[in-house]
Design a protein around this motif. Structure first.
Motif, PDB file in Angstrom:
ATOM      1  N   CYS A  42       1.014  -1.257  -0.114  1.00 32.39           N
ATOM      2  CA  CYS A  42       0.046   0.033  -0.062  1.00 32.39           C
ATOM      3  C   CYS A  42       0.844   1.295  -0.113  1.00 32.39           C
ATOM      4  O   CYS A  42       2.169   1.263  -0.057  1.00 32.39           O
ATOM      5  CB  CYS A  42      -0.960   0.117   1.413  1.00 32.39           C
ATOM      6  N   HIS A  43       0.224   2.414   0.025  1.00 36.02           N
ATOM      7  CA  HIS A  43       0.988   3.827   0.022  1.00 36.02           C
ATOM      8  C   HIS A  43       1.040   4.110   1.394  1.00 36.02           C
ATOM      9  O   HIS A  43       2.015   4.539   1.781  1.00 36.02           O
ATOM     10  CB  HIS A  43       0.207   4.652  -1.010  1.00 36.02           C
ATOM     11  N   ASP A  44       0.014   4.209   2.147  1.00 36.89           N
ATOM     12  CA  ASP A  44      -0.060   4.607   3.555  1.00 36.89           C
ATOM     13  C   ASP A  44      -0.930   3.407   4.251  1.00 36.89           C
ATOM     14  O   ASP A  44      -2.053   2.988   3.830  1.00 36.89           O
ATOM     15  CB  ASP A  44      -0.973   5.564   3.589  1.00 36.89           C
ATOM     16  N   ALA A  45      -0.252   2.893   5.201  1.00 33.82           N
ATOM     17  CA  ALA A  45      -0.950   1.926   6.211  1.00 33.82           C
ATOM     18  C   ALA A  45      -1.975   2.568   7.349  1.00 33.82           C
ATOM     19  O   ALA A  45      -1.780   2.170   8.363  1.00 33.82           O
ATOM     20  CB  ALA A  45       0.153   0.993   6.954  1.00 33.82           C
ATOM     21  N   LEU A  46      -2.965   2.862   6.582  1.00 28.70           N
ATOM     22  CA  LEU A  46      -4.050   3.291   7.451  1.00 28.70           C
ATOM     23  C   LEU A  46      -4.996   2.151   7.965  1.00 28.70           C
ATOM     24  O   LEU A  46      -4.766   1.017   7.684  1.00 28.70           O
ATOM     25  CB  LEU A  46      -4.990   4.374   6.461  1.00 28.70           C
ATOM     26  N   ASN A  59      -0.487 -10.891   6.719  1.00 31.22           N
ATOM     27  CA  ASN A  59       0.169 -10.665   7.981  1.00 31.22           C
ATOM     28  C   ASN A  59       1.186  -9.730   8.028  1.00 31.22           C
ATOM     29  O   ASN A  59       1.986  -9.333   8.956  1.00 31.22           O
ATOM     30  CB  ASN A  59       0.336 -11.814   8.928  1.00 31.22           C
ATOM     31  N   LEU A  60       1.579  -9.342   6.794  1.00 32.36           N
ATOM     32  CA  LEU A  60       2.710  -8.110   6.544  1.00 32.36           C
ATOM     33  C   LEU A  60       2.027  -7.244   5.450  1.00 32.36           C
ATOM     34  O   LEU A  60       1.878  -7.527   4.181  1.00 32.36           O
ATOM     35  CB  LEU A  60       3.927  -8.830   5.773  1.00 32.36           C
ATOM     36  N   VAL A  61       2.185  -5.775   5.942  1.00 35.13           N
ATOM     37  CA  VAL A  61       1.601  -4.901   4.967  1.00 35.13           C
ATOM     38  C   VAL A  61       3.027  -4.084   4.914  1.00 35.13           C
ATOM     39  O   VAL A  61       3.737  -3.686   5.623  1.00 35.13           O
ATOM     40  CB  VAL A  61       0.672  -4.021   6.004  1.00 35.13           C
ATOM     41  N   VAL A  62       3.204  -3.980   3.704  1.00 31.13           N
ATOM     42  CA  VAL A  62       4.388  -3.025   3.074  1.00 31.13           C
ATOM     43  C   VAL A  62       3.914  -1.566   2.618  1.00 31.13           C
ATOM     44  O   VAL A  62       3.112  -1.579   1.550  1.00 31.13           O
ATOM     45  CB  VAL A  62       5.203  -3.945   1.988  1.00 31.13           C
ATOM     46  N   CYS A  63       4.412  -0.734   3.324  1.00 32.83           N
ATOM     47  CA  CYS A  63       3.710   0.667   2.656  1.00 32.83           C
ATOM     48  C   CYS A  63       4.842   1.369   2.508  1.00 32.83           C
ATOM     49  O   CYS A  63       6.042   1.273   2.740  1.00 32.83           O
ATOM     50  CB  CYS A  63       3.163   1.297   4.003  1.00 32.83           C
ATOM     51  N   PHE A  64       4.517   2.544   1.506  1.00 32.12           N
ATOM     52  CA  PHE A  64       5.482   3.319   0.955  1.00 32.12           C
ATOM     53  C   PHE A  64       5.959   4.532   2.335  1.00 32.12           C
ATOM     54  O   PHE A  64       7.033   4.471   2.750  1.00 32.12           O
ATOM     55  CB  PHE A  64       5.195   4.264   0.079  1.00 32.12           C
ATOM     56  N   HIS A  65       4.876   5.116   2.704  1.00 35.87           N
ATOM     57  CA  HIS A  65       4.945   6.152   3.792  1.00 35.87           C
ATOM     58  C   HIS A  65       5.103   5.351   5.325  1.00 35.87           C
ATOM     59  O   HIS A  65       4.195   4.658   5.387  1.00 35.87           O
ATOM     60  CB  HIS A  65       3.814   7.191   3.899  1.00 35.87           C
ATOM     61  N   PRO A  66       5.802   5.711   6.088  1.00 39.26           N
ATOM     62  CA  PRO A  66       5.833   5.244   7.447  1.00 39.26           C
ATOM     63  C   PRO A  66       4.706   5.792   8.246  1.00 39.26           C
ATOM     64  O   PRO A  66       4.464   6.854   8.382  1.00 39.26           O
ATOM     65  CB  PRO A  66       7.195   5.482   7.992  1.00 39.26           C
ATOM     66  N   THR A 334       4.591   3.815  -7.486  1.00 37.42           N
ATOM     67  CA  THR A 334       5.741   3.231  -6.479  1.00 37.42           C
ATOM     68  C   THR A 334       5.137   1.881  -6.095  1.00 37.42           C
ATOM     69  O   THR A 334       5.796   0.899  -5.943  1.00 37.42           O
ATOM     70  CB  THR A 334       5.815   4.181  -5.240  1.00 37.42           C
ATOM     71  N   LYS A 335       3.784   1.844  -5.567  1.00 39.70           N
ATOM     72  CA  LYS A 335       3.239   0.739  -5.301  1.00 39.70           C
ATOM     73  C   LYS A 335       3.357  -0.660  -6.336  1.00 39.70           C
ATOM     74  O   LYS A 335       3.551  -1.799  -6.158  1.00 39.70           O
ATOM     75  CB  LYS A 335       1.532   0.729  -4.775  1.00 39.70           C
ATOM     76  N   ASN A 336       2.977  -0.039  -7.687  1.00 40.04           N
ATOM     77  CA  ASN A 336       3.388  -1.021  -8.722  1.00 40.04           C
ATOM     78  C   ASN A 336       4.570  -1.761  -8.795  1.00 40.04           C
ATOM     79  O   ASN A 336       4.647  -3.003  -8.876  1.00 40.04           O
ATOM     80  CB  ASN A 336       2.950  -0.441 -10.093  1.00 40.04           C
ATOM     81  N   TYR A 337       5.570  -0.907  -8.570  1.00 34.30           N
ATOM     82  CA  TYR A 337       7.159  -1.067  -8.616  1.00 34.30           C
ATOM     83  C   TYR A 337       7.412  -2.265  -7.570  1.00 34.30           C
ATOM     84  O   TYR A 337       7.834  -3.346  -7.816  1.00 34.30           O
ATOM     85  CB  TYR A 337       7.885  -0.136  -8.579  1.00 34.30           C
ATOM     86  N   ILE A 338       6.565  -1.945  -6.208  1.00 40.53           N
ATOM     87  CA  ILE A 338       7.073  -2.941  -5.230  1.00 40.53           C
ATOM     88  C   ILE A 338       6.307  -3.966  -5.405  1.00 40.53           C
ATOM     89  O   ILE A 338       7.050  -5.314  -5.027  1.00 40.53           O
ATOM     90  CB  ILE A 338       6.501  -2.145  -3.871  1.00 40.53           C
ATOM     91  N   VAL A 339       5.211  -4.241  -5.928  1.00 35.94           N
ATOM     92  CA  VAL A 339       4.620  -5.553  -6.157  1.00 35.94           C
ATOM     93  C   VAL A 339       5.194  -6.306  -7.230  1.00 35.94           C
ATOM     94  O   VAL A 339       5.479  -7.451  -7.066  1.00 35.94           O
ATOM     95  CB  VAL A 339       3.033  -5.144  -6.630  1.00 35.94           C
TER      96      VAL A 339
END
Length: 364
Positions: A42-46, A59-66, A334-339
């Motif tokens: 995701c972009h933001d782990a809201l 059980n693992l969320v990978v976000c761009f913004h901390p 950015t999300k597309n690249y990470i995936v």
């Protein structure tokens, strides 16, 4: 597969040492020893994203913004940050942020931005400083090849597009051991003059412990002679922003319309148009006002970034066009690249693209 195995892949994509000092990257919540059930990018782990992770059994969320950026003294659920953290902890979900570790990578956020606009001949706009060190050591000719190759294997000697780079020079080394010594060549209390080779290699500073450990392991001397220096050189392959060129010139209005469509912008705020064709384009995903001078010095025709304030637009000084395309929009792909990266590195594993739009800015 444990979560920590996925984290090592993420560090390969965006080394945490590349992050800015002010940032908060890496594993923010959770136990890396847990078995991974799935990844949600995701972009933001809201809180809404954590709910999505629960629904998709990730059980693992990978976000761009901390989600945790500044210090927290309490976690009571009183704001969106605390609510997200509480839900993640309650449901045993780990949260990992990449942010400026990916911003600074040569293939990261700004390369993605540049590629989306079709820019060519791309270079880092603001190369990272104080990141390169040099090792100098001395050894006998018989030990040179093994020692040097071992240093190369742990990351020394990489300069731009080249690997295994070193400088080697011959000289005469002298020494005399005391009663507690055990010299490789000569005897105790004997003054020894011996041919030695001086080896010089540069490396990224976060590798220093590996470099020194390898040096001591592969060197033949009882007392290993070495020196480490901090270099003032900028790192041309690590840094923020990027500058490139369009394949053909285009008018300012045509280019801004193209950017608005390509980056799906709700609107673009920009400085005065100069009536000049656009060819050289600087980009910096996220907040980029600090790099306006860099864009001007690089002779950019336009600088695309986000979060520009009123007075920032004056800094254009009629030398280029400044364009604020929106924070989320500038980092949109950015999300597309990470995936894509994770799917290549971890095939046949549940890697999900978050469907939540976490952009907090809305347009009429």
């Amino acid at each position: 597969m444990k979560i920590k195995e996925i984290l090592s892949v993420l560090e390969e994509m965006a080394p945490l040492a590349y992050a800015e000092d002010f940032d908060n990257v890496g594993l923010l919540v959770g136990n890396q020893e847990n078995k991974a059930t799935g990844i949600l990018v995701c972009h933001d782990a809201l809180e809404s994203v954590i709910n999505e992770a629960i629904a998709k059994k990730c059980n693992l969320v990978v976000c761009f913004h901390p989600i945790i950026f500044s210090g927290l003294k309490k976690i009571t659920g009183k704001n969106y940050v605390e609510r997200s953290i509480l839900k993640a902890i309650k449901n045993d979900i780990a949260i990992y942020a990449v942010h400026t570790a990916l911003d600074n990578h040569k293939n990261g956020v700004n390369k993605i931005f540049a590629d989306a606009l079709g820019l060519i001949n791309n270079k880092i706009l603001v190369p990272k400083q104080n990141f390169i060190q040099k090792l100098v050591t001395y050894t006998i000719p018989e030990n040179v090849e093994e020692l040097r190759n071992a240093l190369f294997d742990v990351g020394a000697g990489k300069i731009g597009n080249y690997e295994d780079c070193s400088f080697n020079s011959k000289g005469i080394g002298t020494y005399m051991g005391n009663e507690d010594s055990n010299p490789e060549i000569g005897e105790r209390f004997e003054f020894v003059e011996n041919e030695e080779i001086k080896i010089e290699v540069t490396f990224e500073k976060h590798l220093q412990s590996k470099i020194v450990k390898t040096l001591f392991k592969k060197h033949v001397y009882e007392e290993v002679p070495y020196e480490i220096y901090d270099l003032q050189n900028t790192h041309q392959n690590i840094g923020l922003g990027m500058i490139g060129e369009l394949k053909k010139t285009i008018s300012e209005t045509e280019f801004l319309a193209f950017v608005k469509d390509k980056m799906q912008c709700g609107g673009i705020r920009h400085s005065a148009l100069l009536g000049k064709p656009i060819q050289k384009v600087a980009v910096l995903g996220g907040s980029g006002s600090f790099a306006i001078k860099n864009a001007i010095q690089a002779n950019a025709d336009i600088f695309l970034t986000a979060d520009l304030k009123y007075h920032n637009f004056y800094e254009a000084e009629n030398q280029l066009v400044l364009a604020d395309i929106g924070h989320f929009e500038s980092e949109r792909f950015t999300k597309n690249y990470i995936v894509d990266f994770l799917k290549k590195k971890i095939p046949n594993f549940a890697i999900n693209f978050s469907e939540e739009n976490t952009n907090p800015v809305k347009y009429l």
